[in-house]
Design a protein around this motif. Structure first.
Motif, PDB file in Angstrom:
ATOM      1  N   LYS A 353      -6.624 -12.708  56.126  1.00  0.00           N
ATOM      2  CA  LYS A 353      -5.619 -12.587  55.059  1.00  0.00           C
ATOM      3  C   LYS A 353      -4.646 -13.765  55.111  1.00  0.00           C
ATOM      4  CE  LYS A 353      -2.211  -9.433  53.082  1.00  0.00           C
ATOM      5  NZ  LYS A 353      -1.325  -8.270  53.307  1.00  0.00           N
ATOM      6  N   MET A 354      -4.241 -14.151  56.326  1.00  0.00           N
ATOM      7  CA  MET A 354      -3.322 -15.279  56.481  1.00  0.00           C
ATOM      8  C   MET A 354      -3.937 -16.565  55.925  1.00  0.00           C
ATOM      9  SD  MET A 354      -1.715 -16.915  59.976  1.00  0.00           S
ATOM     10  CE  MET A 354      -2.945 -18.202  60.194  1.00  0.00           C
ATOM     11  N   GLU A 357      -4.026 -16.572  52.062  1.00  0.00           N
ATOM     12  CA  GLU A 357      -2.718 -16.800  51.445  1.00  0.00           C
ATOM     13  C   GLU A 357      -2.186 -18.202  51.745  1.00  0.00           C
ATOM     14  OE1 GLU A 357      -0.301 -13.387  52.454  1.00  0.00           O
ATOM     15  OE2 GLU A 357      -1.530 -12.057  51.198  1.00  0.00           O
ATOM     16  N   ASP A 360      -3.763 -20.354  49.126  1.00  0.00           N
ATOM     17  CA  ASP A 360      -3.100 -20.207  47.820  1.00  0.00           C
ATOM     18  C   ASP A 360      -1.791 -21.003  47.776  1.00  0.00           C
ATOM     19  OD1 ASP A 360      -5.105 -18.537  46.936  1.00  0.00           O
ATOM     20  OD2 ASP A 360      -4.027 -16.694  47.444  1.00  0.00           O
ATOM     21  N   SER A 361      -1.008 -20.917  48.868  1.00  0.00           N
ATOM     22  CA  SER A 361       0.311 -21.569  48.892  1.00  0.00           C
ATOM     23  C   SER A 361       0.228 -23.066  49.174  1.00  0.00           C
ATOM     24  CB  SER A 361       1.199 -20.911  49.960  1.00  0.00           C
ATOM     25  OG  SER A 361       1.541 -19.613  49.607  1.00  0.00           O
ATOM     26  N   PHE A 408       5.704 -21.408  52.464  1.00  0.00           N
ATOM     27  CA  PHE A 408       4.736 -20.327  52.633  1.00  0.00           C
ATOM     28  C   PHE A 408       5.440 -18.996  52.927  1.00  0.00           C
ATOM     29  CE2 PHE A 408       1.953 -17.956  55.657  1.00  0.00           C
ATOM     30  CZ  PHE A 408       0.966 -17.597  54.751  1.00  0.00           C
ATOM     31  N   GLU A 411       7.116 -17.628  49.727  1.00  0.00           N
ATOM     32  CA  GLU A 411       6.158 -17.177  48.712  1.00  0.00           C
ATOM     33  C   GLU A 411       5.449 -15.875  49.094  1.00  0.00           C
ATOM     34  OE1 GLU A 411       3.406 -20.244  47.730  1.00  0.00           O
ATOM     35  OE2 GLU A 411       4.916 -21.524  46.759  1.00  0.00           O
ATOM     36  N   ASN A 412       5.419 -15.554  50.389  1.00  0.00           N
ATOM     37  CA  ASN A 412       4.649 -14.388  50.839  1.00  0.00           C
ATOM     38  C   ASN A 412       5.514 -13.284  51.445  1.00  0.00           C
ATOM     39  OD1 ASN A 412       1.564 -15.106  50.538  1.00  0.00           O
ATOM     40  ND2 ASN A 412       2.601 -16.975  51.226  1.00  0.00           N
ATOM     41  N   ILE A 414       7.699 -13.133  53.853  1.00  0.00           N
ATOM     42  CA  ILE A 414       7.749 -13.052  55.322  1.00  0.00           C
ATOM     43  C   ILE A 414       9.202 -13.194  55.784  1.00  0.00           C
ATOM     44  CG2 ILE A 414       6.964 -14.174  57.462  1.00  0.00           C
ATOM     45  CD1 ILE A 414       4.498 -15.137  55.779  1.00  0.00           C
ATOM     46  N   ILE A 424       5.513 -15.418  61.041  1.00  0.00           N
ATOM     47  CA  ILE A 424       4.242 -15.391  60.292  1.00  0.00           C
ATOM     48  C   ILE A 424       3.199 -14.578  61.050  1.00  0.00           C
ATOM     49  CG2 ILE A 424       2.320 -16.800  59.429  1.00  0.00           C
ATOM     50  CD1 ILE A 424       4.404 -19.062  58.963  1.00  0.00           C
ATOM     51  N   HIS A 427       3.867 -10.952  60.780  1.00  0.00           N
ATOM     52  CA  HIS A 427       3.603 -10.451  59.423  1.00  0.00           C
ATOM     53  C   HIS A 427       2.125 -10.089  59.229  1.00  0.00           C
ATOM     54  CE1 HIS A 427       4.357 -10.094  55.072  1.00  0.00           C
ATOM     55  NE2 HIS A 427       3.244 -10.783  54.871  1.00  0.00           N
ATOM     56  N   TYR A 428       1.235 -10.850  59.884  1.00  0.00           N
ATOM     57  CA  TYR A 428      -0.213 -10.642  59.696  1.00  0.00           C
ATOM     58  C   TYR A 428      -0.870  -9.931  60.883  1.00  0.00           C
ATOM     59  CZ  TYR A 428       0.188 -13.738  55.679  1.00  0.00           C
ATOM     60  OH  TYR A 428       0.556 -14.284  54.475  1.00  0.00           O
TER      61      TYR A 428
END
Length: 614
Positions: A353-354, A357, A360-361, A408, A411-412, A414, A424, A427-428
């Protein structure tokens, strides 16, 4: 990629050179000969018939002897083994297609020749940025090496450097404070440098056992375990990614000070200077002992500075040892343990998942990782691919500039307070999967390793957590974990851990044991406990299909006592075996695990995994 996984991928011919070398080392009575003999005693056909897991176990037992063997191969000063090892031990170079390796080899030779020209020019130029002391060190080393190489000519022998001469030369380079790159440049300014045919290069590396080559896939494999040995041969104490992690914590003036000492272009950006420092092959111990400190600093101040670096920067609560050398050694051990550990600090799902994302960022990150780790694949932001290269989440985040990390994080969603990278990773984390990935560590009650892998738990909670995780695995295997029936059967005296209801009044009883000491060896105690459970179930007209005892490992005496028990249908299942069965089951055709496979005294992992794959 782990050695066991590589061995499983290859045919017998592709493993032949490696097996022969191990066989030769075993024949010379190595230090751990008794343990090796114990593994080999299960087969009468020799090492070639031993499974991949046990070959890996044997290799780990002879790693010291294998290192000595490689050092002997290295004694041939003009073998170019230093050039080749420096390529294959870089992060990201453990799996390479032949054409990719050929390109890296050509670039290495080309860059080496260019750097030699630059160094020779610097030594001859009075206005060069090299200090007079540094020039003197280089000239002393070069003069000694020239004498060692050419003194045979006067005696009408081929010019070469003997092993005795080489050991003296290496000692001299250490005392002069020369980096690996300094030594390599001076060596090849005197020794003839050549570009060999790539197939000959691969065959030579394969024949000395340091790489595997799959003709079918046209791919070179270097096992993670081999990379660690080769680093020791090259006197590289930590992987580049850990060197980078440490350097990034230093203030820019300190980086500039190190760069100046090693003639690194002062116009480069701070991040580029860090990469050049890593390429120089500077000793990690020397860096922390001398190069990050100002002149005149006391030993006490050096220790205080190192403690602060570890506690505030690396999040290591305390370094073992009282002397500076002991503390540095403790830090090197810490990095080595992180690298050896198969866990990644967050769950595999969390890692995937990290990466998704991050892509994407930060759309440029994929290309930057390809360049940094010299990866051949087009898209590299893939968790399984990166883990095969032993590249973990923290290694990725260490490469991302501060401003991109902040972008990052925002945007996510965190957390922004505190350390960016740790926020980070937190978070994941995906705690449930992370616990399952650390199932064996929970069983061993290894609090330190659990903490390093991002798990905070009290020691008093480990037994119950091991039981909960075992229950989760059996549910994933398709079993009916019947807690209601368990509660009906349990008494105040007899309380079984897990009950698997097979229907038609048939059950499997599962007992879980965590251990701190090596090998579970209390059969008399546990057998009385299991017989009580058995009696309770039989009184209630249940047929016990199997009793499973699960622990991280079992002693030989325990296995022997279990095999002689005539009253219970009991099988022993290690935590690692159950975990691997669970992984294999995910890709099998079965909806429910066929419990008839639980028929050994000690459940055979390899047999079950093969059965599930059919």
């Amino acid at each position: 990629m782990k050695l066991e996984k590589i061995l499983d991928k290859l045919g017998s011919l592709e493993k032949n050179s490696f097996i022969k070398i191990i066989d030769n080392i075993i024949s010379k009575n190595p230090k751990n000969g008794k343990e090796i003999e114990k593994i080999l005693s299960s087969t009468d056909k020799g090492l070639k018939s031993v499974d991949s897991q046990n070959i890996t176990n044997i290799f780990n037992l002879i790693s010291a002897e294998f290192e000595e063997y490689i050092i002997c191969e290295f004694q041939e000063a003009n073998s170019q083994l230093d050039i080749l090892i420096d390529i294959i031990i870089r992060d990201g170079n453990c799996i390479m297609k032949q054409d990719w390796f050929s390109r890296l080899y050509e670039n290495e030779i080309k860059n080496l020749k260019n750097k030699i020209k630059t160094l020779n020019s610097e030594l001859e130029n009075e206005k060069s940025e090299l200090s007079e002391n540094r020039k003197r060190d280089f000239r002393i080393y070069k003069a000694c090496l020239t004498t060692a190489y050419t003194n045979d000519v006067g005696n009408n022998r081929e010019a070469k450097i003997t092993s005795d001469e080489l050991s003296i030369i290496l000692t001299l380079s250490k005392q002069l404070g020369l980096s690996q790159e300094d030594v390599k440049l001076i060596n090849y300014s005197i020794l003839p440098i050549r570009k060999d045919d790539i197939q000959d290069v691969i065959n030579n590396l394969k024949n000395i056992g340091v790489v595997f080559f799959s003709k079918k896939e046209n791919t070179i494999y270097v096992a993670d375990e081999m990379v660690r040995i080769l680093r020791k041969v090259r006197k590289k104490e930590v992987a580049d990614k850990f060197f980078r992690r440490t350097l990034k914590l230093l203030r820019e003036p300190i980086i500039n000070q190190i760069a100046k000492e090693h003639n690194i272009d002062k116009k480069l950006s701070n991040s580029h200077k860090i990469e050049e420092i890593i390429k120089e092959g500077i000793s990690f111990s020397d860096l922390l002992t001398y190069e990050i400190h100002k002149d005149g600093i006391t030993l006490t101040e050096k220790k205080k500075s190192l403690n602060e670096l570890c506690e505030k920067g690396l999040n290591i609560s305390s370094l073992k040892g009282s002397t500076l050398e002991e503390k540095i050694s403790s830090l090197i051990d810490y990095f080595e343990n992180i690298e050896k550990d198969e866990k990644v600090g967050i769950s595999i799902d969390g890692f995937s998942k990290m990466l998704s994302e991050l892509n994407d960022s930060l759309p440029k990150l994929n290309r930057e990782l390809k360049i940094q780790f010299e990866l051949q694949e087009e898209f590299v932001l893939n968790a399984e691919l990166l883990l095969d290269y032993n590249i973990k989440p923290r290694d990725i985040l260490d490469l991302i500039p501060k401003h991109d990390l902040i972008k990052f994080i925002k945007e996510n969603g965190i957390k922004q307070r505190g350390e960016d990278i740790l926020n980070i990773l937190e978070h994941y984390k995906d705690v449930e999967n992370l616990y399952l990935e650390n199932y064996v560590n929970v069983g061993y009650r290894n609090l330190n390793l659990l903490k390093e892998n991002g798990i905070s738990i009290k020691e008093s909670e480990l037994g119950l957590k091991f039981e909960e995780l075992t229950e989760t695995i059996f549910k994933a295997l398709g079993f009916n974990v019947d807690n209601n029936l368990k509660m009906q059967l349990n008494t105040q005296k007899d309380m079984m851990d897990i009950l698997l209801n097979l229907g038609n009044n048939e059950i499997i009883i599962v007992e879980c044991k965590t251990i701190k000491e090596k090998g579970y060896n209390k059969f008399s105690t546990v057998s009385r406990q299991l017989k009580s459970y058995q009696n309770v179930a039989l009184k209630n007209n249940f047929r016990i299909v199997k009793i499973l005892l699960i622990a991280p490992e079992f002693s030989d005496d325990f296995v022997s006592d279990c095999g002689m028990d005539t009253e219970m249908n009991i099988s022993l299942l290690t935590a690692s075996t159950l975990s691997k069965i669970n992984e294999s089951f995910k890709t099998s055709k079965y909806q429910e695990f066929p419990h008839v496979l639980f028929r050994d005294i000690v459940i055979n992992e390899e047999r079950i995994v093969k059965a599930l794959s059919k």
